[in-house]
Scaffold this active site. Structure first.
Site, PDB file in Angstrom:
ATOM      1  N   PRO A 121       0.482  -1.564  -0.496  1.00 41.66           N
ATOM      2  CA  PRO A 121       0.542  -0.382  -0.113  1.00 41.66           C
ATOM      3  C   PRO A 121       1.113   1.849  -0.030  1.00 41.66           C
ATOM      4  O   PRO A 121       1.897   1.312   0.621  1.00 41.66           O
ATOM      5  CB  PRO A 121      -0.890  -0.136   1.230  1.00 41.66           C
ATOM      6  N   GLU A 122       0.710   2.370  -1.113  1.00 35.94           N
ATOM      7  CA  GLU A 122       1.803   3.950  -0.919  1.00 35.94           C
ATOM      8  C   GLU A 122       0.437   4.640  -0.419  1.00 35.94           C
ATOM      9  O   GLU A 122      -1.090   4.481  -0.259  1.00 35.94           O
ATOM     10  CB  GLU A 122       1.455   3.452  -1.706  1.00 35.94           C
TER      11      GLU A 122
END
Ligand SMILES: [Zn+2]
Length: 284
Positions: free
Chosen positions: A2-3
Protein backbone atom coordinates in the site's frame (compact mmCIF):
# COMPACT_ATOMS: atom_id res chain seq x y z
CA UNK A 1 2.46 -2.68 -1.01
CA UNK A 2 0.00 0.00 0.00
CA UNK A 3 1.29 3.44 -0.99
CA UNK A 4 -0.16 6.86 -0.23
CA UNK A 5 -3.49 6.43 -2.10
CA UNK A 6 -4.20 2.98 -0.65
CA UNK A 7 -3.32 4.05 2.90
CA UNK A 8 -5.55 7.12 2.45
CA UNK A 9 -8.44 4.87 1.38
CA UNK A 10 -7.86 2.41 4.23
CA UNK A 11 -7.75 5.12 6.90
CA UNK A 12 -10.91 6.66 5.42
CA UNK A 13 -12.63 3.26 5.57
CA UNK A 14 -11.68 2.77 9.21
CA UNK A 15 -13.07 6.25 9.94
CA UNK A 16 -16.31 5.45 8.11
CA UNK A 17 -16.74 2.16 9.97
CA UNK A 18 -15.62 2.94 13.50
CA UNK A 19 -15.47 6.69 14.18
CA UNK A 20 -17.03 7.48 17.56
CA UNK A 21 -17.23 3.81 18.51
CA UNK A 22 -15.64 2.26 21.57
CA UNK A 23 -13.26 -0.69 21.62
CA UNK A 24 -14.67 -3.65 23.53
CA UNK A 25 -12.01 -6.22 22.66
CA UNK A 26 -8.51 -5.95 21.23
CA UNK A 27 -5.80 -8.52 20.65
CA UNK A 28 -2.59 -9.13 18.72
CA UNK A 29 -1.24 -12.48 17.59
CA UNK A 30 2.31 -12.15 18.87
CA UNK A 31 4.39 -9.78 20.94
CA UNK A 32 6.27 -8.55 17.86
CA UNK A 33 3.07 -7.24 16.21
CA UNK A 34 2.90 -4.29 18.62
CA UNK A 35 5.29 -2.41 20.88
CA UNK A 36 2.62 -2.89 23.57
CA UNK A 37 2.90 -6.68 23.32
CA UNK A 38 0.15 -9.31 23.63
CA UNK A 39 -0.73 -8.24 27.19
CA UNK A 40 -0.35 -4.48 26.87
CA UNK A 41 -2.32 -4.14 23.63
CA UNK A 42 -5.83 -4.75 25.07
CA UNK A 43 -4.93 -3.01 28.33
CA UNK A 44 -4.22 0.23 26.50
CA UNK A 45 -7.06 0.03 23.96
CA UNK A 46 -10.18 -1.50 25.52
CA UNK A 47 -12.63 1.23 26.51
CA UNK A 48 -11.08 3.79 24.14
CA UNK A 49 -13.14 5.59 21.49
CA UNK A 50 -11.90 6.16 17.94
CA UNK A 51 -11.73 9.93 17.48
CA UNK A 52 -10.05 10.08 14.12
CA UNK A 53 -8.16 8.11 11.50
CA UNK A 54 -5.59 9.55 9.13
CA UNK A 55 -2.23 8.94 7.59
CA UNK A 56 1.40 9.94 8.00
CA UNK A 57 3.34 8.85 4.93
CA UNK A 58 2.29 5.24 4.47
CA UNK A 59 1.42 4.77 8.15
CA UNK A 60 -2.26 4.63 9.22
CA UNK A 61 -2.76 6.82 12.31
CA UNK A 62 -5.67 5.93 14.61
CA UNK A 63 -6.52 8.54 17.24
CA UNK A 64 -7.95 7.06 20.44
CA UNK A 65 -7.51 10.20 22.54
CA UNK A 66 -4.76 9.45 25.04
CA UNK A 67 -3.33 6.67 22.91
CA UNK A 68 -2.53 6.63 19.19
CA UNK A 69 -2.31 3.52 17.03
CA UNK A 70 0.33 3.59 14.28
CA UNK A 71 -0.29 0.84 11.75
CA UNK A 72 2.22 -0.03 9.08
CA UNK A 73 0.80 -2.49 6.59
CA UNK A 74 4.01 -3.15 4.58
CA UNK A 75 3.90 -5.58 1.63
CA UNK A 76 0.48 -7.23 1.73
CA UNK A 77 -1.20 -6.04 4.92
CA UNK A 78 -4.89 -5.18 4.78
CA UNK A 79 -7.71 -4.02 7.01
CA UNK A 80 -10.62 -6.45 6.82
CA UNK A 81 -14.09 -6.14 8.24
CA UNK A 82 -15.04 -9.44 9.92
CA UNK A 83 -18.55 -10.76 10.63
CA UNK A 84 -17.73 -11.56 14.22
CA UNK A 85 -14.90 -11.55 16.74
CA UNK A 86 -12.12 -14.04 16.15
CA UNK A 87 -8.93 -14.49 18.07
CA UNK A 88 -5.89 -13.25 16.20
CA UNK A 89 -3.84 -15.74 14.20
CA UNK A 90 -1.01 -15.64 11.68
CA UNK A 91 -3.32 -14.09 9.05
CA UNK A 92 -5.45 -11.83 11.28
CA UNK A 93 -2.55 -10.41 13.24
CA UNK A 94 -4.43 -7.70 15.14
CA UNK A 95 -8.17 -7.65 15.82
CA UNK A 96 -10.33 -4.84 17.24
CA UNK A 97 -14.00 -5.09 18.20
CA UNK A 98 -16.03 -1.88 18.41
CA UNK A 99 -19.37 -1.12 20.04
CA UNK A 100 -22.16 -0.33 19.65
CA UNK A 101 -22.97 -2.57 16.67
CA UNK A 102 -19.44 -3.46 15.67
CA UNK A 103 -17.49 -3.46 13.47
CA UNK A 104 -14.81 -6.07 14.06
CA UNK A 105 -11.69 -5.05 12.17
CA UNK A 106 -8.73 -7.30 11.48
CA UNK A 107 -5.35 -5.87 10.50
CA UNK A 108 -3.87 -8.71 8.50
CA UNK A 109 -0.35 -9.98 7.90
CA UNK A 110 1.36 -7.49 10.14
CA UNK A 111 4.29 -9.82 10.81
CA UNK A 112 6.34 -7.58 8.57
CA UNK A 113 4.56 -4.45 9.74
CA UNK A 114 3.09 -3.56 13.10
CA UNK A 115 0.34 -1.92 15.14
CA UNK A 116 2.24 0.23 17.62
CA UNK A 117 0.64 2.22 20.43
CA UNK A 118 2.06 5.63 21.30
CA UNK A 119 1.25 8.51 23.59
CA UNK A 120 -0.08 11.34 21.40
CA UNK A 121 2.81 13.68 22.24
CA UNK A 122 5.33 10.98 21.31
CA UNK A 123 3.97 10.08 17.85
CA UNK A 124 6.62 12.21 16.17
CA UNK A 125 9.29 10.10 17.84
CA UNK A 126 8.17 6.89 16.17
CA UNK A 127 11.04 5.68 13.95
CA UNK A 128 8.87 5.65 10.82
CA UNK A 129 7.23 9.02 11.47
CA UNK A 130 10.19 10.99 12.82
CA UNK A 131 12.12 10.86 9.57
CA UNK A 132 9.27 11.47 7.12
CA UNK A 133 9.80 14.06 4.40
CA UNK A 134 6.96 16.35 3.32
CA UNK A 135 3.67 14.82 2.25
CA UNK A 136 2.93 15.35 -1.46
CA UNK A 137 -0.32 17.14 -0.57
CA UNK A 138 1.28 19.43 2.00
CA UNK A 139 2.35 23.03 1.37
CA UNK A 140 5.94 22.04 2.16
CA UNK A 141 5.97 19.86 -0.94
CA UNK A 142 6.46 22.72 -3.38
CA UNK A 143 8.34 22.93 -6.69
CA UNK A 144 10.83 25.02 -4.70
CA UNK A 145 11.32 22.16 -2.21
CA UNK A 146 11.96 19.70 -5.04
CA UNK A 147 14.34 22.12 -6.76
CA UNK A 148 16.42 22.42 -3.61
CA UNK A 149 16.29 18.70 -2.92
CA UNK A 150 17.19 17.64 -6.46
CA UNK A 151 19.82 20.35 -6.86
CA UNK A 152 22.07 19.00 -4.17
CA UNK A 153 21.75 15.29 -4.92
CA UNK A 154 23.41 13.04 -7.45
CA UNK A 155 21.22 10.06 -6.63
CA UNK A 156 18.83 8.79 -9.30
CA UNK A 157 15.60 10.74 -9.34
CA UNK A 158 13.70 7.50 -8.74
CA UNK A 159 15.78 6.60 -5.70
CA UNK A 160 15.22 10.05 -4.27
CA UNK A 161 11.45 9.98 -4.76
CA UNK A 162 11.26 6.55 -3.10
CA UNK A 163 13.17 7.81 -0.06
CA UNK A 164 10.50 8.41 2.60
CA UNK A 165 12.73 10.87 4.42
CA UNK A 166 12.72 13.16 1.35
CA UNK A 167 9.11 12.74 0.14
CA UNK A 168 6.63 10.63 2.08
CA UNK A 169 4.04 8.26 0.68
CA UNK A 170 5.36 7.45 -2.81
CA UNK A 171 6.32 3.87 -3.62
CA UNK A 172 7.42 1.89 -6.63
CA UNK A 173 4.18 1.94 -8.63
CA UNK A 174 3.44 5.66 -8.39
CA UNK A 175 7.05 6.81 -8.85
CA UNK A 176 7.16 4.97 -12.20
CA UNK A 177 3.89 6.58 -13.23
CA UNK A 178 4.95 10.06 -12.09
CA UNK A 179 8.26 9.91 -13.95
CA UNK A 180 6.56 8.69 -17.11
CA UNK A 181 4.01 11.52 -16.91
CA UNK A 182 6.86 13.99 -16.41
CA UNK A 183 8.94 12.53 -19.27
CA UNK A 184 11.88 11.95 -16.95
CA UNK A 185 14.00 8.80 -17.08
CA UNK A 186 14.23 7.19 -13.61
CA UNK A 187 18.02 6.80 -13.79
CA UNK A 188 18.59 10.53 -14.34
CA UNK A 189 20.71 12.05 -11.59
CA UNK A 190 18.46 14.35 -9.63
CA UNK A 191 20.74 17.35 -10.06
CA UNK A 192 20.50 17.14 -13.88
CA UNK A 193 16.76 17.90 -14.01
CA UNK A 194 15.75 21.24 -15.49
CA UNK A 195 13.33 23.48 -13.55
CA UNK A 196 10.60 22.72 -16.11
CA UNK A 197 11.07 18.99 -15.56
CA UNK A 198 10.95 19.44 -11.80
CA UNK A 199 7.67 21.35 -12.18
CA UNK A 200 6.32 18.43 -14.19
CA UNK A 201 7.38 15.89 -11.56
CA UNK A 202 5.72 18.01 -8.88
CA UNK A 203 2.46 18.37 -10.78
CA UNK A 204 2.38 14.72 -11.87
CA UNK A 205 2.92 13.53 -8.29
CA UNK A 206 -0.12 15.43 -7.02
CA UNK A 207 -2.32 14.71 -10.04
CA UNK A 208 -1.60 10.98 -10.14
CA UNK A 209 -1.94 10.46 -6.39
CA UNK A 210 -5.21 12.43 -6.32
CA UNK A 211 -6.62 10.42 -9.22
CA UNK A 212 -5.53 7.16 -7.57
CA UNK A 213 -7.30 8.14 -4.34
CA UNK A 214 -10.40 8.98 -6.39
CA UNK A 215 -10.28 5.47 -7.87
CA UNK A 216 -9.66 3.99 -4.41
CA UNK A 217 -6.12 2.84 -5.06
CA UNK A 218 -4.31 0.33 -7.24
CA UNK A 219 -4.90 -3.37 -6.79
CA UNK A 220 -1.79 -4.88 -8.24
CA UNK A 221 -1.42 -7.92 -6.02
CA UNK A 222 -3.21 -8.10 -2.70
CA UNK A 223 -4.56 -4.66 -1.95
CA UNK A 224 -8.26 -4.41 -1.08
CA UNK A 225 -10.06 -1.73 0.88
CA UNK A 226 -11.69 -2.44 4.25
CA UNK A 227 -14.90 -3.40 2.45
CA UNK A 228 -13.07 -6.11 0.49
CA UNK A 229 -13.23 -4.16 -2.78
CA UNK A 230 -10.30 -3.76 -5.15
CA UNK A 231 -9.04 -0.36 -6.25
CA UNK A 232 -9.41 0.72 -9.87
CA UNK A 233 -6.32 2.76 -10.61
CA UNK A 234 -4.54 -0.28 -12.09
CA UNK A 235 -6.65 0.34 -15.21
CA UNK A 236 -4.99 3.73 -15.61
CA UNK A 237 -1.40 2.60 -15.07
CA UNK A 238 0.53 3.67 -18.13
CA UNK A 239 3.92 2.01 -17.67
CA UNK A 240 3.98 0.08 -14.41
CA UNK A 241 3.97 -3.69 -15.11
CA UNK A 242 3.41 -2.98 -18.81
CA UNK A 243 6.87 -3.99 -20.05
CA UNK A 244 6.68 -5.36 -23.60
CA UNK A 245 3.50 -3.38 -24.32
CA UNK A 246 3.42 -0.29 -26.53
CA UNK A 247 3.76 3.06 -24.82
CA UNK A 248 0.31 4.70 -24.64
CA UNK A 249 1.81 7.96 -25.93
CA UNK A 250 4.23 6.97 -28.70
CA UNK A 251 3.95 3.23 -29.25
CA UNK A 252 7.56 2.42 -28.35
CA UNK A 253 7.90 -0.80 -26.39
CA UNK A 254 7.96 -0.21 -22.64
CA UNK A 255 11.11 -1.53 -21.02
CA UNK A 256 11.73 -2.94 -17.60
CA UNK A 257 14.98 -2.23 -15.83
CA UNK A 258 16.30 -2.12 -12.31
CA UNK A 259 16.73 1.27 -10.65
CA UNK A 260 17.37 1.90 -6.96
CA UNK A 261 17.01 -1.86 -6.47
CA UNK A 262 13.44 -1.89 -7.78
CA UNK A 263 11.79 -3.16 -10.96
CA UNK A 264 11.28 -0.02 -13.03
CA UNK A 265 9.16 0.63 -16.11
CA UNK A 266 10.03 3.25 -18.73
CA UNK A 267 9.29 4.34 -22.26
CA UNK A 268 12.80 4.86 -23.66
CA UNK A 269 11.40 7.40 -26.15
CA UNK A 270 9.20 9.53 -23.88
CA UNK A 271 11.76 9.34 -21.03
CA UNK A 272 15.18 9.88 -22.65
CA UNK A 273 18.25 8.95 -20.62
CA UNK A 274 20.05 12.10 -21.69
CA UNK A 275 19.22 15.33 -19.94
CA UNK A 276 18.84 17.32 -23.16
CA UNK A 277 15.27 17.90 -22.17
CA UNK A 278 13.35 17.06 -25.34
CA UNK A 279 12.33 13.50 -26.17
CA UNK A 280 13.30 12.11 -29.56
CA UNK A 281 10.66 12.40 -32.26
CA UNK A 282 7.81 10.08 -31.54
CA UNK A 283 7.65 6.94 -33.68
CA UNK A 284 3.93 6.57 -34.04
ZN1 LIG B 1 6.52 6.68 -25.25
Amino acid sequence: MPELPEVTVISGDVRALALGKRITRAAVFRDDVSNAGVEGFPKRLVGKTLRGAGRRGKVVVLDFGDVVGLVHLVISGRVKRLDAWRDPDKEHTAVLEFAPDGPVLAFTRLWLGYFDLYDPEKVNEHPLVSRLGPDPFSEDFSPEYLRKLFGRRKASVKGLLLDQSEVSGLGNIYVDEVLFAAGVHPTRKANTLHPAEIEKVHRAARDILARAIELRGTTFDSYHDAFGETGEYQRELRVFDRDGEPCPTCGTEIEKLRVAGRGTHVCPNCQPVSSSGEPRTATR
